[in-house]
Scaffold this active site. Structure first.
Site, PDB file in Angstrom:
ATOM      1  N   ASP A 279      31.316  37.227  43.405  1.00 45.56           N
ATOM      2  CA  ASP A 279      31.857  36.716  42.138  1.00 45.56           C
ATOM      3  C   ASP A 279      32.837  37.720  41.528  1.00 45.56           C
ATOM      4  O   ASP A 279      32.459  38.839  41.193  1.00 45.56           O
ATOM      5  CB  ASP A 279      30.696  36.443  41.168  1.00 45.56           C
ATOM      6  CG  ASP A 279      31.126  35.593  39.987  1.00 45.56           C
ATOM      7  OD1 ASP A 279      32.331  35.285  39.886  1.00 45.56           O
ATOM      8  OD2 ASP A 279      30.259  35.224  39.168  1.00 45.56           O
ATOM      9  N   ASP A 280      34.086  37.297  41.390  1.00 47.11           N
ATOM     10  CA  ASP A 280      35.143  38.121  40.775  1.00 47.11           C
ATOM     11  C   ASP A 280      35.518  39.353  41.609  1.00 47.11           C
ATOM     12  O   ASP A 280      36.068  40.318  41.077  1.00 47.11           O
ATOM     13  CB  ASP A 280      34.758  38.584  39.352  1.00 47.11           C
ATOM     14  CG  ASP A 280      34.694  37.442  38.345  1.00 47.11           C
ATOM     15  OD1 ASP A 280      34.818  36.276  38.756  1.00 47.11           O
ATOM     16  OD2 ASP A 280      34.533  37.713  37.139  1.00 47.11           O
TER      17      ASP A 280
ATOM     18  N   CYS B 298      35.407  30.640  37.933  1.00 47.79           N
ATOM     19  CA  CYS B 298      34.154  30.399  38.666  1.00 47.79           C
ATOM     20  C   CYS B 298      33.826  28.945  38.976  1.00 47.79           C
ATOM     21  O   CYS B 298      33.656  28.572  40.141  1.00 47.79           O
ATOM     22  CB  CYS B 298      32.989  30.990  37.884  1.00 47.79           C
ATOM     23  SG  CYS B 298      33.189  32.736  37.528  1.00 47.79           S
TER      24      CYS B 298
ATOM     25  N   ARG C 222      33.860  26.998  42.744  1.00 50.77           N
ATOM     26  CA  ARG C 222      32.622  26.631  43.451  1.00 50.77           C
ATOM     27  C   ARG C 222      32.619  25.155  43.822  1.00 50.77           C
ATOM     28  O   ARG C 222      32.178  24.766  44.913  1.00 50.77           O
ATOM     29  CB  ARG C 222      31.403  26.962  42.563  1.00 50.77           C
ATOM     30  CG  ARG C 222      31.105  28.429  42.566  1.00 50.77           C
ATOM     31  CD  ARG C 222      30.496  28.952  41.268  1.00 50.77           C
ATOM     32  NE  ARG C 222      30.945  30.324  41.110  1.00 50.77           N
ATOM     33  CZ  ARG C 222      30.358  31.364  41.711  1.00 50.77           C
ATOM     34  NH1 ARG C 222      29.270  31.188  42.416  1.00 50.77           N
ATOM     35  NH2 ARG C 222      30.856  32.573  41.577  1.00 50.77           N
TER      36      ARG C 222
ATOM     37  N   LYS D 113      24.258  32.372  42.187  1.00 53.42           N
ATOM     38  CA  LYS D 113      24.920  31.711  41.064  1.00 53.42           C
ATOM     39  C   LYS D 113      25.350  30.301  41.453  1.00 53.42           C
ATOM     40  O   LYS D 113      26.045  30.109  42.445  1.00 53.42           O
ATOM     41  CB  LYS D 113      26.151  32.536  40.670  1.00 53.42           C
ATOM     42  CG  LYS D 113      27.028  31.880  39.609  1.00 53.42           C
ATOM     43  CD  LYS D 113      28.057  32.877  39.114  1.00 53.42           C
ATOM     44  CE  LYS D 113      29.131  32.211  38.278  1.00 53.42           C
ATOM     45  NZ  LYS D 113      30.070  33.180  37.716  1.00 53.42           N
TER      46      LYS D 113
ATOM     47  N   HIS E  44      26.384  27.494  38.811  1.00 54.91           N
ATOM     48  CA  HIS E  44      27.474  27.256  37.848  1.00 54.91           C
ATOM     49  C   HIS E  44      28.190  25.915  38.024  1.00 54.91           C
ATOM     50  O   HIS E  44      29.390  25.794  37.771  1.00 54.91           O
ATOM     51  CB  HIS E  44      28.488  28.409  37.876  1.00 54.91           C
ATOM     52  CG  HIS E  44      29.010  28.702  36.498  1.00 54.91           C
ATOM     53  ND1 HIS E  44      30.011  29.600  36.232  1.00 54.91           N
ATOM     54  CD2 HIS E  44      28.647  28.184  35.287  1.00 54.91           C
ATOM     55  CE1 HIS E  44      30.250  29.628  34.941  1.00 54.91           C
ATOM     56  NE2 HIS E  44      29.431  28.778  34.351  1.00 54.91           N
TER      57      HIS E  44
ATOM     58  N   SER F  92      26.847  32.108  34.959  1.00 48.93           N
ATOM     59  CA  SER F  92      27.338  33.490  35.001  1.00 48.93           C
ATOM     60  C   SER F  92      26.347  34.457  34.380  1.00 48.93           C
ATOM     61  O   SER F  92      25.650  34.122  33.415  1.00 48.93           O
ATOM     62  CB  SER F  92      28.675  33.601  34.267  1.00 48.93           C
ATOM     63  OG  SER F  92      29.654  32.921  34.992  1.00 48.93           O
TER      64      SER F  92
ATOM     65  N   HIS G 174      30.689  40.302  39.058  1.00 56.71           N
ATOM     66  CA  HIS G 174      31.060  39.785  37.735  1.00 56.71           C
ATOM     67  C   HIS G 174      30.368  40.667  36.690  1.00 56.71           C
ATOM     68  O   HIS G 174      29.234  41.085  36.896  1.00 56.71           O
ATOM     69  CB  HIS G 174      30.552  38.337  37.657  1.00 56.71           C
ATOM     70  CG  HIS G 174      30.995  37.547  36.472  1.00 56.71           C
ATOM     71  ND1 HIS G 174      30.641  37.871  35.183  1.00 56.71           N
ATOM     72  CD2 HIS G 174      31.748  36.424  36.370  1.00 56.71           C
ATOM     73  CE1 HIS G 174      31.171  36.982  34.351  1.00 56.71           C
ATOM     74  NE2 HIS G 174      31.851  36.096  35.047  1.00 56.71           N
TER      75      HIS G 174
ATOM     76  N   ASP H  73      34.886  34.116  44.811  1.00 55.87           N
ATOM     77  CA  ASP H  73      35.240  32.870  44.111  1.00 55.87           C
ATOM     78  C   ASP H  73      36.575  32.905  43.387  1.00 55.87           C
ATOM     79  O   ASP H  73      37.182  31.874  43.140  1.00 55.87           O
ATOM     80  CB  ASP H  73      34.121  32.488  43.119  1.00 55.87           C
ATOM     81  CG  ASP H  73      34.058  33.424  41.912  1.00 55.87           C
ATOM     82  OD1 ASP H  73      34.408  34.618  42.048  1.00 55.87           O
ATOM     83  OD2 ASP H  73      33.641  32.961  40.832  1.00 55.87           O
ATOM     84  N   ASN H  74      37.013  34.096  43.002  1.00 60.45           N
ATOM     85  CA  ASN H  74      38.319  34.234  42.328  1.00 60.45           C
ATOM     86  C   ASN H  74      38.667  35.713  42.269  1.00 60.45           C
ATOM     87  O   ASN H  74      37.840  36.570  42.605  1.00 60.45           O
ATOM     88  CB  ASN H  74      38.317  33.617  40.915  1.00 60.45           C
ATOM     89  CG  ASN H  74      37.191  34.092  40.026  1.00 60.45           C
ATOM     90  OD1 ASN H  74      36.265  33.340  39.719  1.00 60.45           O
ATOM     91  ND2 ASN H  74      37.233  35.355  39.618  1.00 60.45           N
TER      92      ASN H  74
ATOM     93  N   LYS I  89      42.046  37.199  38.092  1.00 59.38           N
ATOM     94  CA  LYS I  89      41.251  36.039  37.659  1.00 59.38           C
ATOM     95  C   LYS I  89      41.918  35.285  36.506  1.00 59.38           C
ATOM     96  O   LYS I  89      42.427  35.896  35.571  1.00 59.38           O
ATOM     97  CB  LYS I  89      39.877  36.541  37.209  1.00 59.38           C
ATOM     98  CG  LYS I  89      38.971  35.480  36.599  1.00 59.38           C
ATOM     99  CD  LYS I  89      37.599  36.064  36.294  1.00 59.38           C
ATOM    100  CE  LYS I  89      36.702  35.033  35.619  1.00 59.38           C
ATOM    101  NZ  LYS I  89      35.321  35.518  35.460  1.00 59.38           N
TER     102      LYS I  89
HETATM  103 MG    MG Z   1      34.125  34.308  39.338  1.00 53.00          MG
END
Ligand code: MG
Length: 489
Positions: free
Chosen positions: A56-57, A96, A100, A153, A155, A178, A258, A310-311, A331
């Site tokens: 994540d991130d 996010c 996903r 996660k 989300h 998150s 994240h 994811d980003n 992001k």
């Molecule tokens: Mg993310």
């Protein structure tokens, strides 16, 4: 006798043998079609286990093999050496939730309704989520006989109607959104979200009252985030061992790196990059444990593992956000740093090692794994993924030639081959939009950092891209407006 006839005579008995062999093969195929997916190794030959590890991130520049000078990701480096390292791999959105949705449905989030402004980031008070009409990769693989597990996660909606167990997963273990949500300090002070990150309270585990769930039940609150990466890994190892007699799909979506950043004692203070480096190195260690377990159990030859994020990095978090390396921005933006991610595909004996510069996307994972498992694509909707297996298994040229960069439900940029045109540009958080007529064009193969606008020199490229956009827009049907669903579910 002519040489040609001699050859024909010699080949006659061979042809008879081949004919018999083909008949036997057909009979054996017929027999196998009657088997249920649970019949063990015979049925498993074409159904490799699938593990998708989704950070994540984490940015394009945050792994040592993607250029980070002080974060040591030895296991991911090794994974890339043994598998394929992709350098033009994209997510479906730069934040996010829609990212996903894109991975799990193989569709641009604008089609599923997960890109609409209200759904871009699902907050704990949200009452909506991924529509049940969407077909997920878990549902596809479940139909093909897989055991399916979601760890980490989610989300995509945390009300019961939207949880992983309603979207094709047999089990779920994780924080459903998150790790920065349910912020008790902000809830009390009603302060500014970004100012909060300068306070010491960001380091307190009790500040974030996020739940940890097992299937549909909350089992811990607040979740102890210091051990969360470790516990997600243990859950993955447990499933690998419990389910090794049947094909399995594990979707392991880490909550980290994240913000807020939490790390277990074993990794605290170990990285010269600070706590962000500690967190990434713990995720790297987790990858190593999973790959080693696959090797130890002999499942490595029958498993494909994907690692991506994811980003892009959350740059406004300063030193606690990641790095997009040589890519621009991060992001929330439709610059490369927001949507191009590290991606490693690993499958010893199946996936041909090498560096791949072809275009790929998380949406392609839906199509590729469905294809490998012999599943048909849903025919009542547009699927944006393409089948990457010819690239994975044979280094053939990839089918993907285009990438569409949406922000919310608006198209901001398009990549066709080497060239990317920006129709709208905007800073990720709070910046002004640029006028639509100031179109920018970059040759990403030469200029991955998007520094040199070549729009004036390439009117024919722009014309082609405009054509691609027109074709895309003509077929676009946007998904349900989730605002209308507010309060339901
Ligand atoms: Mg993310």
């Amino acid at each position: 006798m002519k040489a040609q006839e001699k050859i024909k005579i010699r080949f006659k008995p061979l042809l008879c043998y081949l004919g018999t062999f083909a008949l036997l093969f057909l009979v054996s195929c017929q027999d196998r079609s009657n088997e249920t997916p649970e019949t063990g190794l015979e049925a498993r030959r074409d159904t490799p286990n699938v593990i998708i590890i989704f950070a994540d991130d984490l940015g394009y520049g945050d792994l040592s093999n993607y250029g980070h000078p002080t974060i040591r990701t030895t296991h991911l480096d090794q994974m890339a050496m043994e598998g394929q390292k992709w350098t033009n791999f994209y997510v479906g959105a730069s934040v996010c939730t829609p990212s996903r949705a894109a991975l799990l449905t193989g569709r641009l989030p604008v089609r599923s309704g997960m890109a609409s402004p209200v759904n871009r980031v699902l907050f704990p008070d949200s009452h909506h989520g991924l529509p049940s009409a969407e077909v997920t990769l878990a549902e596809q693989l479940k139909k093909a006989g897989y055991t399916t597990a979601c760890i980490g996660k989610w989300h995509l909606g945390h009300k019961e109607a939207y949880l992983p167990t309603r979207h094709g997963f047999d089990s779920y273990f994780g924080i459903p959104y998150s790790n920065d949500m349910d912020n008790l300090v902000l809830a009390q002070s009603k302060g500014n979200y970004f100012n909060f990150w300068k306070s010491e309270e960001r380091k307190d585990i009790q500040t974030f009252n996020v739940p940890l769930m097992r299937d549909t039940e909350i089992i811990e609150r607040p979740a102890d985030q210091r051990t969360i990466t470790k516990r997600y890994t243990q859950e993955a190892l447990k499933i690998i061992n419990e389910k090794k007699e049947e094909p399995f799909f594990i979707y392991l979506a880490h909550n980290l790196p994240h913000v807020p950043l939490f790390v277990s004692e074993d990794f605290e203070g170990g990285s010269p990059r600070g706590i962000y480096g500690d967190v990434v190195e713990e995720i790297d260690h987790s990858v190593g444990q999973i790959l080693n377990e696959l090797k130890r159990t002999g499942l490595d030859k029958n498993t494909i593992v994907v690692f991506t994020s994811d980003n892009g990095p959350w740059l406004i978090m300063g030193e606690e956000g990641g790095s997009a390396g040589l890519l621009r921005n991060g992001k929330g933006s439709t610059w490369e740093g927001g949507m191009r991610e590290p991606c490693i595909i690993w499958g010893p004996g199946r996936v041909k090692p090498g560096i791949v510069t072809d275009l790929g996307s998380t949406m392609d994972l839906f199509t590729t794994f469905s294809s490998i498992a012999g599943m048909d694509m849903p025919e009542d909707r547009i699927i944006d993924g393409v089948d990457l297996s010819p690239v994975w298994f044979n280094h053939e040229a990839g089918e993907r030639k285009e990438m569409f960069y949406y922000r919310g439900d608006q198209l901001y940029a398009v990549r066709v081959g080497d060239y990317k045109a920006h129709f709208i540009t905007q800073e990720p958080y709070g910046g002004d939009m640029m006028a639509k007529d100031t179109l920018l064009l970059y040759n990403l193969s030469i200029d991955p950092s998007e520094k040199y606008d070549v729009s004036n020199e390439n009117p024919e490229v722009l014309a082609k891209i405009r054509q691609v956009v027109k074709h895309h827009n003509d077929k676009m049907v946007k998904g349900p407006d989730m605002l209308k669903d507010r309060g339901k579910g």
